[in-house]
Scaffold this motif. Sequence first.
Motif, PDB file in Angstrom:
ATOM      1  N   ASN A 164       0.822  -1.214   0.000  1.00 27.11           N
ATOM      2  CA  ASN A 164       0.000   0.000   0.000  1.00 27.11           C
ATOM      3  C   ASN A 164       0.856   1.265   0.000  1.00 27.11           C
ATOM      4  N   LEU A 165       1.990   1.193   0.678  1.00 30.31           N
ATOM      5  CA  LEU A 165       2.914   2.326   0.690  1.00 30.31           C
ATOM      6  C   LEU A 165       3.430   2.596  -0.727  1.00 30.31           C
ATOM      7  N   ALA A 166       3.794   1.532  -1.439  1.00 29.38           N
ATOM      8  CA  ALA A 166       4.260   1.680  -2.821  1.00 29.38           C
ATOM      9  C   ALA A 166       3.152   2.217  -3.717  1.00 29.38           C
ATOM     10  N   LYS A 167       1.956   1.711  -3.513  1.00 27.27           N
ATOM     11  CA  LYS A 167       0.803   2.151  -4.323  1.00 27.27           C
ATOM     12  C   LYS A 167       0.553   3.643  -4.159  1.00 27.27           C
ATOM     13  N   GLU A 168       0.534   4.118  -2.919  1.00 24.19           N
ATOM     14  CA  GLU A 168       0.260   5.528  -2.658  1.00 24.19           C
ATOM     15  C   GLU A 168       1.412   6.416  -3.118  1.00 24.19           C
ATOM     16  N   ALA A 169       2.628   5.951  -2.936  1.00 26.40           N
ATOM     17  CA  ALA A 169       3.796   6.729  -3.374  1.00 26.40           C
ATOM     18  C   ALA A 169       3.781   6.917  -4.887  1.00 26.40           C
ATOM     19  N   LYS A 170       3.450   5.843  -5.599  1.00 25.80           N
ATOM     20  CA  LYS A 170       3.385   5.906  -7.062  1.00 25.80           C
ATOM     21  C   LYS A 170       2.296   6.883  -7.508  1.00 25.80           C
ATOM     22  N   LYS A 171       1.156   6.862  -6.834  1.00 23.55           N
ATOM     23  CA  LYS A 171       0.056   7.772  -7.154  1.00 23.55           C
ATOM     24  C   LYS A 171       0.484   9.232  -7.059  1.00 23.55           C
ATOM     25  N   ARG A 172       1.379   9.505  -6.107  1.00 19.72           N
ATOM     26  CA  ARG A 172       1.801  10.881  -5.859  1.00 19.72           C
ATOM     27  C   ARG A 172       3.064  11.244  -6.628  1.00 19.72           C
ATOM     28  N   GLY A 173       3.450  10.407  -7.576  1.00 21.44           N
ATOM     29  CA  GLY A 173       4.535  10.756  -8.491  1.00 21.44           C
ATOM     30  C   GLY A 173       5.906  10.263  -8.108  1.00 21.44           C
ATOM     31  N   ALA A 174       6.061   9.637  -6.950  1.00 25.96           N
ATOM     32  CA  ALA A 174       7.377   9.141  -6.556  1.00 25.96           C
ATOM     33  C   ALA A 174       7.815   8.002  -7.483  1.00 25.96           C
ATOM     34  N   TYR A 175       9.114   7.843  -7.606  1.00 23.66           N
ATOM     35  CA  TYR A 175       9.680   6.759  -8.407  1.00 23.66           C
ATOM     36  C   TYR A 175       9.859   5.562  -7.482  1.00 23.66           C
ATOM     37  N   VAL A 176       9.254   4.437  -7.834  1.00 23.21           N
ATOM     38  CA  VAL A 176       9.226   3.280  -6.934  1.00 23.21           C
ATOM     39  C   VAL A 176      10.110   2.156  -7.470  1.00 23.21           C
TER      40      VAL A 176
END
Length: 282
Positions: free
Chosen positions: A198-210
């Motif tokens: 879920n942390l990866a999912k939300e980070a990706k939504k906000r533009g972070a590079y995962v």
Amino acid sequence: MQQLKMSIEKKFNTLSKGVQKVAGYFLKDPEAFAVYPADQIGKMIGVSETTVIRFCQALGFKGYSGFQREIQEDVLNRRSSLLDYQSGKHAFKESRNFLQEVMFTDARNIEKVASQLNETDFHQAVHRLATADQVLVAGVRSSYSLASWFSFSLDLIQGKVKQYRSNHDDILLLFSEMNCNKVLVAFSFHRYALETINLAKEAKKRGAYVIGITDSAVAPIREHCDLLFPVELPVQSTLDATPAVFSLVNAMVAGVAVQNGEEFERRRKRFESVQLDHYFVK
């Protein structure tokens, strides 16, 4: 999986030539169907995407997505257990060189993973880590020690690194500050904790590079990653994969140290200039 293979073999002679090609490829490499979309599978085999879908329908599925989910679940359900870890070590029980047997097996696993990983992806990961405004590292359960070592080592080399700790980090504040200049490195191994996914999912939504580091190309976190590093070994235990994972992330830290050579040198000099002899044994 075995029942599916038996069904294919039973129906094989009733299938069209094109669908037979798909069936034959599946019997040789079922895990490819867990990783690749229908159009890519078709290109690999030399048939159309429609033929791949007809193959799935011949087995009773509505389409490719349902078929792929079943294969993915089968692959993931065969992963990792303490019993596998114990039984693997039991084979060395009578050896006079137990230490060497275990360590040489680890060395062979590292060599195997090194030959499998994509060099271009590795350099892309190093570049992203080296140029990020901040790197956030996450991992729980068996992945916690990996995340801890990586965040400590990378922070030592370049700074701007934080390990996510759910027991005291404010998740709302964390995501409010997430943007395209940040990188999330997510360690996600069996049993694939939802917190990390879920942390990866939300980070990706906000533009972070995962960047995902996991044990399977079809692990659940794959959907939320820009880069995925699957540490896939013939052994099933996450504990057995750990030395290879440490070697991989050590290579990433080394890559950042080389790319950010001037910053690394400045940090080294500052680090070595601090004298705190009363904190350490001489």
